[in-house]
Design a protein around this motif. Structure first.
Motif, short mmCIF file in Angstrom:
data_model
loop_
_atom_site.label_atom_id
_atom_site.label_comp_id
_atom_site.label_asym_id
_atom_site.label_seq_id
_atom_site.Cartn_x
_atom_site.Cartn_y
_atom_site.Cartn_z
N LEU A 1 34.15 34.36 41.00
CA LEU A 1 35.30 33.71 40.37
C LEU A 1 35.07 33.50 38.88
O LEU A 1 35.98 33.71 38.06
N ASP A 2 33.86 33.10 38.50
CA ASP A 2 33.54 32.94 37.07
C ASP A 2 33.70 34.27 36.34
O ASP A 2 34.21 34.31 35.21
N LEU B 1 37.59 37.88 32.62
CA LEU B 1 38.04 39.24 32.34
C LEU B 1 39.28 39.24 31.45
O LEU B 1 40.16 38.38 31.57
N ASP B 2 39.35 40.24 30.59
CA ASP B 2 40.55 40.49 29.81
C ASP B 2 41.54 41.26 30.68
O ASP B 2 41.15 41.92 31.65
N GLU C 1 39.73 31.56 45.88
CA GLU C 1 39.21 30.20 45.76
C GLU C 1 39.70 29.32 46.92
O GLU C 1 38.95 28.47 47.42
N HIS C 2 40.92 29.52 47.35
CA HIS C 2 41.49 28.72 48.43
C HIS C 2 40.94 29.09 49.79
O HIS C 2 40.62 28.21 50.61
N LEU C 3 40.80 30.37 50.05
CA LEU C 3 40.39 30.83 51.38
C LEU C 3 38.88 30.82 51.57
O LEU C 3 38.40 30.73 52.71
N GLN D 1 31.18 42.65 44.23
CA GLN D 1 31.01 41.95 42.95
C GLN D 1 30.23 42.81 41.97
O GLN D 1 30.59 42.90 40.78
N GLN D 2 29.18 43.46 42.44
CA GLN D 2 28.39 44.33 41.54
C GLN D 2 29.22 45.51 41.05
O GLN D 2 29.08 45.96 39.90
#
Length: 276
Positions: free
Chosen positions: A22-23, A28-29, A105-107, A154-155
């Motif tokens: 999330l961070d 991200l642009d 974030e919610h789930l 994520q990677q």
């Protein structure tokens, strides 16, 4: 030690992995979301949409008992996953990046609660086919497979937007440990005398060592022993990318150091820990 190795409990790591994701996404642009990833035909937005699909599919199936999409006639598991994943990703292109972030974030905590309630030694909700096709998987391996899925995606996003991170040993080492659970299945077609051993060494702060031996007509995890018949060493970046086909078998072999039985070492560098 079981036929899948020792229990690996990754449940405490899901919130940390998700927070790192999330961070990253919040930083991200707009142009970053359209950058291509290593996943064919998918940009960053698509990969994030796919992660959301994983969250929703596991909550729907494992928590709510919803069967989800059905297999088409004569459809294989890889074909089914490719089709249904693509269907969701295409639909998710209608969602804004901010909404994707909000939904993850919610789930996420709901998924954490699902895993926390599981008995790690109980049968898995979904078997891990890359670890065995003739044995039912334990819950810890199923849950661990989900952690590797989220970490790898994520990677892939980080690679696409040239952002390093999430390779801290405490986050990455369990991924490598879980991928090594595929070693017995990787060698399944190679018959060798009882007690023949093969050893994999992954170098780096998150690396480790794993051994398997031929016992009772199948390859099984064992404690590291002396004088394995085959040994392969590679660095941690090579190993996770090989296991997910982020690099080719040929590239992984060029970046590895094999010794001993050439058939076994060649097979060890075909290790695959995703459905493909």
């Amino acid at each position: 030690m079981t036929l899948f190795g020792s229990v690996i409990d990754v449940r405490p790591l899901f919130p940390r992995e998700r927070q790192a994701m999330l961070d990253l996404l919040r930083a991200l642009d707009p142009a970053d979301w359209a950058r291509p990833t290593i996943c064919p035909g998918w940009d960053v937005h698509d990969v994030v949409g796919h992660v959301l699909n994983d969250y929703m599919r596991r909550l729907s199936g494992s928590r709510d008992g919803h069967g989800g999409a059905v297999f088409a006639d004569d459809e294989t598991l890889p074909a089914y996953l490719a089709r249904t994943n693509d269907e969701f990703v295409r639909a998710a292109r209608q969602l804004s990046p901010q909404l994707l972030i909000d939904l993850l974030e919610h789930l996420g905590p709901q998924l954490d609660a699902l895993w926390a309630a599981r008995d790690l030694q109980a049968p898995a909700d979904l078997n891990v086919s890359w670890a065995a096709t003739d044995l039912d998987s334990p819950a810890w391996l199923d849950i661990g497979r989900e952690y590797t899925e989220f970490w790898v995606h994520q990677q892939q996003v980080r690679d696409a937007v040239s952002r390093p991170g999430a390779t801290q040993p405490d986050l990455m080492a369990p991924v490598l440990d879980l991928f090594a659970c595929a070693l017995p299945h990787t060698l399944r077609t190679y018959e060798r005398p009882e007690g023949t051993a093969a050893h994999l060494e992954v170098l780096g702060p998150a690396g480790g060592q794993w051994s398997v031996a031929r016992r009772g007509g199948r390859w099984q995890p064992v404690m590291t022993g002396d004088r394995p018949a085959a040994r392969v060493s590679m660095d941690q970046d090579t190993f996770w990318r090989l296991a997910t086909r982020g690099i080719s078998v040929e590239e992984a072999r060029a970046r590895s150091n094999p010794s001993g039985d050439p058939e076994l070492t060649a097979a060890m560098t075909t290790l695959l820990a995703v459905v493909a």
